[in-house]
Scaffold this motif. Structure first.
Motif, PDB file in Angstrom:
ATOM      1  N   TYR A  72       0.853  -1.196  -0.024  1.00  0.00           N
ATOM      2  CA  TYR A  72       0.173  -0.004  -0.111  1.00  0.00           C
ATOM      3  C   TYR A  72       0.651   1.359  -0.098  1.00  0.00           C
ATOM      4  CZ  TYR A  72      -3.283   3.811   1.365  1.00  0.00           C
ATOM      5  OH  TYR A  72      -4.130   4.807   1.281  1.00  0.00           O
ATOM      6  N   GLY A  73       0.559   2.383  -0.894  1.00  0.00           N
ATOM      7  CA  GLY A  73       1.152   3.538  -0.968  1.00  0.00           C
ATOM      8  C   GLY A  73       0.424   4.382  -1.548  1.00  0.00           C
ATOM      9  N   SER A  74      -0.097   5.532  -0.605  1.00  0.00           N
ATOM     10  CA  SER A  74      -1.114   6.320  -1.213  1.00  0.00           C
ATOM     11  C   SER A  74      -1.068   7.207  -2.520  1.00  0.00           C
ATOM     12  CB  SER A  74      -1.403   7.521   0.267  1.00  0.00           C
ATOM     13  OG  SER A  74      -0.200   8.282   0.264  1.00  0.00           O
ATOM     14  N   ASP A  75       0.143   7.583  -2.561  1.00  0.00           N
ATOM     15  CA  ASP A  75       0.390   8.310  -3.847  1.00  0.00           C
ATOM     16  C   ASP A  75       0.878   7.314  -4.921  1.00  0.00           C
ATOM     17  OD1 ASP A  75       0.466  10.792  -2.559  1.00  0.00           O
ATOM     18  OD2 ASP A  75       2.547  11.250  -2.938  1.00  0.00           O
ATOM     19  N   THR A  76       1.360   6.018  -4.552  1.00  0.00           N
ATOM     20  CA  THR A  76       1.203   5.009  -5.489  1.00  0.00           C
ATOM     21  C   THR A  76      -0.179   4.774  -6.263  1.00  0.00           C
ATOM     22  OG1 THR A  76       3.059   3.878  -4.279  1.00  0.00           O
ATOM     23  CG2 THR A  76       2.149   2.548  -6.065  1.00  0.00           C
ATOM     24  N   ILE A  77      -1.312   4.490  -5.309  1.00  0.00           N
ATOM     25  CA  ILE A  77      -2.439   4.220  -5.969  1.00  0.00           C
ATOM     26  C   ILE A  77      -2.997   5.546  -6.576  1.00  0.00           C
ATOM     27  CG2 ILE A  77      -4.876   3.953  -5.096  1.00  0.00           C
ATOM     28  CD1 ILE A  77      -3.671   2.335  -2.796  1.00  0.00           C
ATOM     29  N   ALA A  78      -2.806   6.779  -6.214  1.00  0.00           N
ATOM     30  CA  ALA A  78      -3.239   7.964  -6.561  1.00  0.00           C
ATOM     31  C   ALA A  78      -2.485   8.209  -7.948  1.00  0.00           C
ATOM     32  CB  ALA A  78      -3.288   9.184  -5.776  1.00  0.00           C
ATOM     33  N   ALA A  79      -1.385   8.158  -8.142  1.00  0.00           N
ATOM     34  CA  ALA A  79      -0.719   8.611  -9.300  1.00  0.00           C
ATOM     35  C   ALA A  79       0.574   7.611  -9.845  1.00  0.00           C
ATOM     36  CB  ALA A  79       0.007   9.983  -9.091  1.00  0.00           C
ATOM     37  N   GLY A  80       1.368   6.840  -8.955  1.00  0.00           N
ATOM     38  CA  GLY A  80       2.265   6.224  -9.335  1.00  0.00           C
ATOM     39  C   GLY A  80       1.984   5.005 -10.176  1.00  0.00           C
ATOM     40  N   VAL A  81       0.971   4.147 -10.015  1.00  0.00           N
ATOM     41  CA  VAL A  81       0.565   3.103 -10.933  1.00  0.00           C
ATOM     42  C   VAL A  81       0.322   3.723 -12.197  1.00  0.00           C
ATOM     43  CG1 VAL A  81      -1.093   1.145 -11.598  1.00  0.00           C
ATOM     44  CG2 VAL A  81      -0.328   1.812  -9.156  1.00  0.00           C
ATOM     45  N   MET A  82      -0.511   4.778 -12.283  1.00  0.00           N
ATOM     46  CA  MET A  82      -0.880   5.409 -13.484  1.00  0.00           C
ATOM     47  C   MET A  82       0.434   5.825 -14.459  1.00  0.00           C
ATOM     48  SD  MET A  82      -1.217   8.488 -15.576  1.00  0.00           S
ATOM     49  CE  MET A  82      -1.457   8.203 -17.064  1.00  0.00           C
ATOM     50  N   LEU A  83       1.425   6.558 -13.573  1.00  0.00           N
ATOM     51  CA  LEU A  83       2.554   7.094 -14.439  1.00  0.00           C
ATOM     52  C   LEU A  83       3.567   5.973 -15.120  1.00  0.00           C
ATOM     53  CD1 LEU A  83       3.432   9.828 -12.240  1.00  0.00           C
ATOM     54  CD2 LEU A  83       2.434  10.165 -14.597  1.00  0.00           C
TER      55      LEU A  83
ATOM     56  N   PHE B  28      -7.290  -1.595  -8.347  1.00  0.00           N
ATOM     57  CA  PHE B  28      -7.133  -1.781  -9.780  1.00  0.00           C
ATOM     58  C   PHE B  28      -7.749  -2.909 -10.408  1.00  0.00           C
ATOM     59  CE2 PHE B  28      -3.756   0.833  -8.097  1.00  0.00           C
ATOM     60  CZ  PHE B  28      -4.101   2.344  -8.447  1.00  0.00           C
ATOM     61  N   PRO B  29      -9.052  -2.996 -10.279  1.00  0.00           N
ATOM     62  CA  PRO B  29      -9.815  -4.167 -10.872  1.00  0.00           C
ATOM     63  C   PRO B  29      -9.646  -4.248 -12.463  1.00  0.00           C
ATOM     64  CG  PRO B  29     -11.541  -2.700  -9.939  1.00  0.00           C
ATOM     65  CD  PRO B  29     -10.344  -2.207  -9.699  1.00  0.00           C
TER      66      PRO B  29
ATOM     67  N   THR C  40      -5.530   5.917 -14.911  1.00  0.00           N
ATOM     68  CA  THR C  40      -4.841   4.754 -14.936  1.00  0.00           C
ATOM     69  C   THR C  40      -5.200   3.675 -15.925  1.00  0.00           C
ATOM     70  OG1 THR C  40      -4.615   5.126 -12.597  1.00  0.00           O
ATOM     71  CG2 THR C  40      -4.254   2.683 -13.200  1.00  0.00           C
ATOM     72  N   TYR C  41      -6.757   3.713 -16.563  1.00  0.00           N
ATOM     73  CA  TYR C  41      -7.370   2.989 -17.402  1.00  0.00           C
ATOM     74  C   TYR C  41      -7.075   3.616 -18.650  1.00  0.00           C
ATOM     75  CZ  TYR C  41      -9.215   0.123 -13.615  1.00  0.00           C
ATOM     76  OH  TYR C  41      -9.306  -0.631 -12.546  1.00  0.00           O
ATOM     77  N   PHE C  42      -6.184   4.737 -18.765  1.00  0.00           N
ATOM     78  CA  PHE C  42      -5.883   5.467 -20.228  1.00  0.00           C
ATOM     79  C   PHE C  42      -7.423   5.984 -20.681  1.00  0.00           C
ATOM     80  CE2 PHE C  42      -2.607   1.627 -20.430  1.00  0.00           C
ATOM     81  CZ  PHE C  42      -1.714   2.732 -19.911  1.00  0.00           C
ATOM     82  N   VAL C  43      -7.941   6.515 -19.782  1.00  0.00           N
ATOM     83  CA  VAL C  43      -9.119   7.356 -20.042  1.00  0.00           C
ATOM     84  C   VAL C  43      -8.822   8.976 -19.823  1.00  0.00           C
ATOM     85  CG1 VAL C  43     -11.527   8.104 -19.786  1.00  0.00           C
ATOM     86  CG2 VAL C  43     -10.924   5.640 -19.502  1.00  0.00           C
ATOM     87  N   PRO C  44      -8.631   9.825 -20.930  1.00  0.00           N
ATOM     88  CA  PRO C  44      -8.265  11.028 -20.890  1.00  0.00           C
ATOM     89  C   PRO C  44      -8.786  11.964 -19.598  1.00  0.00           C
ATOM     90  CG  PRO C  44      -8.170  10.526 -22.860  1.00  0.00           C
ATOM     91  CD  PRO C  44      -8.968   9.491 -22.225  1.00  0.00           C
ATOM     92  N   GLU C  45      -8.400  12.569 -18.594  1.00  0.00           N
ATOM     93  CA  GLU C  45      -8.881  13.377 -17.771  1.00  0.00           C
ATOM     94  C   GLU C  45      -8.735  14.693 -17.923  1.00  0.00           C
ATOM     95  OE1 GLU C  45      -9.377  11.947 -13.417  1.00  0.00           O
ATOM     96  OE2 GLU C  45      -8.402  10.300 -14.050  1.00  0.00           O
ATOM     97  N   VAL C  46      -9.807  15.511 -17.392  1.00  0.00           N
ATOM     98  CA  VAL C  46      -9.527  16.846 -17.518  1.00  0.00           C
ATOM     99  C   VAL C  46      -8.479  17.530 -16.284  1.00  0.00           C
ATOM    100  CG1 VAL C  46     -10.696  19.327 -17.305  1.00  0.00           C
ATOM    101  CG2 VAL C  46     -11.935  17.332 -18.404  1.00  0.00           C
ATOM    102  N   PHE C  47      -8.824  16.769 -15.329  1.00  0.00           N
ATOM    103  CA  PHE C  47      -7.641  17.101 -14.166  1.00  0.00           C
ATOM    104  C   PHE C  47      -6.988  15.738 -13.655  1.00  0.00           C
ATOM    105  CE2 PHE C  47     -11.253  19.896 -13.387  1.00  0.00           C
ATOM    106  CZ  PHE C  47     -10.498  21.007 -13.743  1.00  0.00           C
ATOM    107  N   GLY C  48      -7.043  15.122 -12.640  1.00  0.00           N
ATOM    108  CA  GLY C  48      -6.293  14.024 -12.279  1.00  0.00           C
ATOM    109  C   GLY C  48      -5.191  14.249 -11.378  1.00  0.00           C
ATOM    110  N   TYR C  49      -4.587  13.454 -10.663  1.00  0.00           N
ATOM    111  CA  TYR C  49      -3.493  13.557  -9.681  1.00  0.00           C
ATOM    112  C   TYR C  49      -2.288  13.717 -10.193  1.00  0.00           C
ATOM    113  CZ  TYR C  49      -1.341  12.971  -5.102  1.00  0.00           C
ATOM    114  OH  TYR C  49      -0.498  13.182  -4.093  1.00  0.00           O
ATOM    115  N   HIS C  50      -1.678  14.873 -10.125  1.00  0.00           N
ATOM    116  CA  HIS C  50      -0.318  15.352 -10.444  1.00  0.00           C
ATOM    117  C   HIS C  50       0.453  16.324  -9.492  1.00  0.00           C
ATOM    118  CE1 HIS C  50       3.005  16.180 -13.162  1.00  0.00           C
ATOM    119  NE2 HIS C  50       2.991  14.938 -13.715  1.00  0.00           N
TER     120      HIS C  50
END
Length: 673
Positions: A63-74, A539-540, A572-582
């Motif tokens: 578990y990592g809070s930033d990993t879940i929010a942005a790390g996996v996506m990046l 991330f199901p 994270t699922y490659f759906v473009p977002e207007v915002f997102g965690y960065h």
């Protein structure tokens, strides 16, 4: 009989000072360490530290809070882009309506261990990068301590306590892996620097430059603190050796310049693009953020008491929060063991004749002063004098420069005591006094907390609001336990030290006692920060994401409510977002989308937040950003230009018929109040 022919070359006696000998004639007993022992011990400590993950069910992740929010996506985007394009991606189209990948910061994807992402599953790669660095951290400190001249046995115990330091291991819970990298490897870089200057070894200068460059690739913020420290140490060491002559002075200075060139060359792929971006486009560009922003997430006085008593200030790692300090949240812990702090301070006074104690002590003290942020005047002085500091925040990140010198100071003190003789008497006396003081302070803290409760703590640290007082009540038991453990650790080690001085307790037993007492306490507090969770619970495999992507044309984007889908989840699922965690999107994008209003509404004021979303959806800016899909809480609200196309009891999906197609370019943008 004489034999005619060329004369045999004369035999030469080697210079024994530099001759490699596997079995020195007078090897000190403390240097007779089985070569397998550090590796086995550090491996065991690593397994114990990560036991929650290593023995968890398959497909678990740390578990990592930033990993879940942005790390996996990046990282998913990086691997996907490299496989598709054959090179490092230049642009990330899935967050903040698109932003530069390298310049804005893509995590540790250019750090060497990220190669694991191409061979392991996502949860495995995320975990093993951390596991490897914690294991290597033990050897990094072992090498550094040996360079500082301590025996193998003392270096062995120093490596063990460094690798388990909660200051670095607690970063696992925050998902701050690159901070752990820098804290783990800093001793190795420092050892290389010291060895390079002492021996005037250009090979060591090159290796030092290589490692310094890797630190910068890992975490530019921590690398800035590390490089400042390296510069001060290097210049100081060269200056005190100036009497060795101009040739030696120039050689060392040239080696330092060589190291800097190697480091800049290694880090160029990150340093120069990010430098240009941070100066011109980042929200942190220009004159920097305010003093309040830079001082945010600093240490405070409860955390300083926590240097001696683990968990005194608490943390936010479970369902019941226990951090009662003034920071908004606290997912890490500044703690390296009570004995490390007590003996580290004692070493500054007890190591007579060793000038390195002043350099190490000053490094630790300045790091602590800086980490305290606005609680001392020092940070304001640094903020005014060093402009790059204004672009950073979280001064407590500098605390790795407190704990590493503390470990080295404790190692130097223990080594002098363990070697015995007349030179050990004074350090032993100072260490004994420091241990008694540490035990007394810990007992006093335990009594105050146990008898006074939350009210007693508030009388010392100032009044607490109702919420913080309730959280403090949750942490009282942990504070009492930590204080008793600190007192017992200091007391037990005092008895061991007293016995060693009288000859009734073995020297190696003293060192083992230091390692055992400290490692047990660190493993105890680290348990809360190393947690394994099912990867699929965050991330199901979600067919609805494929359906959602099918609703978007090229360049079109989705606007999810943060109360329905967390920031960055769609990306994270490659759906473009207007915002997102960065957090490092172009500053004009924050301005044009009125991030100040968005942040004012989430997570507290839902009315303000939803009013913001509706205004954005129906504005010309919403059309301009190609917002085709909006995901809101369950509602049947009629929204001009939008039609509801799906939903259930928890969400509603709206589609915009008036969104401009992807690729539309505005000629001019005006931000109005």
């Amino acid at each position: 009989p004489a034999v005619r022919g060329p004369a045999a070359p004369p035999r030469t006696i080697p210079n024994l000072e530099h001759w490699p000998m596997t079995d020195p004639i007078e090897q000190h007993p403390l240097d007779r360490l089985p070569r397998w022992l550090p590796a086995v011990t550090y491996a065991l400590f690593t397994v114990l530290a990560f036991r929650a993950y290593l023995f968890a069910p398959a497909r678990s992740m740390l578990y990592g809070s930033d990993t879940i929010a942005a790390g996996v996506m990046l990282r998913s985007f990086f691997v996907h882009a490299v496989q598709a394009l054959g090179h490092i991606p230049q642009w990330n189209p899935y967050l903040q309506s698109g932003l530069p990948y390298v310049e804005a910061g893509g995590g540790d994807t250019l750090y060497p261990t990220s190669i694991l992402h191409f061979f392991l599953s996502m949860p495995q790669a995320l975990a093993w990068k951390l596991i490897i660095h914690v294991f290597v951290a033990g050897f990094a400190m072992y090498y550094c301590a040996r360079v500082f001249g301590v025996s193998r046995w003392v270096a062995y115990v120093a490596g063990g306590v460094h690798m388990l330091s909660a200051q670095s291991l607690s970063q696992v819970f925050n998902g701050q892996d690159t901070k752990l990298y820098c804290a783990a490897l800093f001793p190795l870089a420092l050892g290389l620097l010291v060895r390079a200057i002492e021996r005037r070894s250009f090979t060591h200068f090159v290796w030092f430059g290589l490692l310094s460059g890797l630190l910068l690739i890992g975490h530019p913020n921590l690398a800035f603190y590390a490089w400042m420290t390296f510069g001060a140490w290097g210049l100081g060491m060269i200056w005190v050796r100036r009497s060795e002559g101009a040739r030696a002075f120039v050689a060392r200075l040239g080696g330092g310049i060589l190291s800097l060139g190697v480091a800049l060359g290694i880090a160029a792929v990150i340093l120069f693009p990010m430098y240009h971006y941070l100066r011109n486009y980042s929200p942190r560009s220009g004159a920097g953020r305010s003093f309040e922003y830079a001082a945010n997430y600093s240490m405070h006085w409860p955390e300083t008491v926590g240097l001696l008593v683990g968990n005194f200030a608490g943390s936010d790692t479970g369902e019941t929060p226990t951090y009662w300090g003034p920071n908004p949240l606290k997912g890490n812990l500044e703690f390296g063991g009570a004995l490390v702090v007590v003996l580290g301070i004692a070493a500054v006074f007890g190591l007579k004749g060793d000038r390195r104690r002043w350099a190490l002590g000053a490094t630790a003290f300045v790091a602590w002063l800086y980490a305290m942020g606005s609680d001392t005047p020092f940070f304001r002085l640094v903020y005014d004098l060093i402009p790059p500091i204004r672009n950073f925040r979280a001064p407590s990140l500098s605390m790795f420069l407190f704990f590493i010198p503390a470990v080295l100071l404790a190692a130097l003190l223990l080594d002098r005591i363990a070697r015995g003789g007349p030179e050990a008497e004074y350090p032993r006396k100072i260490a004994g006094r420091a241990l008694l003081i540490g035990a007394g302070l810990s007992l006093l803290i335990a009594v105050v907390v146990q008898s006074g409760g939350a009210a007693g703590i508030a009388s010392i640290f100032g009044p607490l609001d109702a919420n913080r007082a309730a959280i403090l009540a949750n942490n009282l038991d942990a504070m009492i336990l930590g204080a008793w453990i600190a007192a017992l650790s200091c007391g037990i080690f005092w008895f061991a030290l007293r016995g060693e001085g009288r000859g009734t307790f073995p020297v190696r037993g003293l060192l083992v006692a230091f390692l055992a007492l400290t490692s047990l306490d660190l493993l105890r507090v680290n348990t809360a920060f190393v947690q394994a969770v099912p990867y699929a619970s965050y991330f199901p495999v979600d067919p609805s994401m494929d359906w959602l992507k099918g609703q978007l044309g090229p360049g079109e984007r989705a606007l999810p409510s943060d109360f329905v889908i967390p920031q960055g989840k769609l990306a994270t699922y490659f759906v473009p977002e207007v915002f997102g965690y960065h957090g490092n999107e172009p500053r004009w994008y924050d301005a044009v989308t009125r991030r100040d209003i968005r942040d004012a509404g989430y997570p507290g004021d839902q009315r303000t937040y939803y009013g913001y979303l509706l205004q954005l959806m129906t504005s010309g800016l919403g059309r301009l950003l190609s917002i085709r899909i909006a995901i809101l809480p369950a509602t049947d609200l009629k929204i001009t230009g939008w039609s509801k196309i799906a939903g259930d009891k928890s969400f509603s999906i709206y589609r915009n018929a008036a969104a401009l197609p992807g690729g539309a370019a505005p000629g001019r943008v005006v931000v109005e109040p």
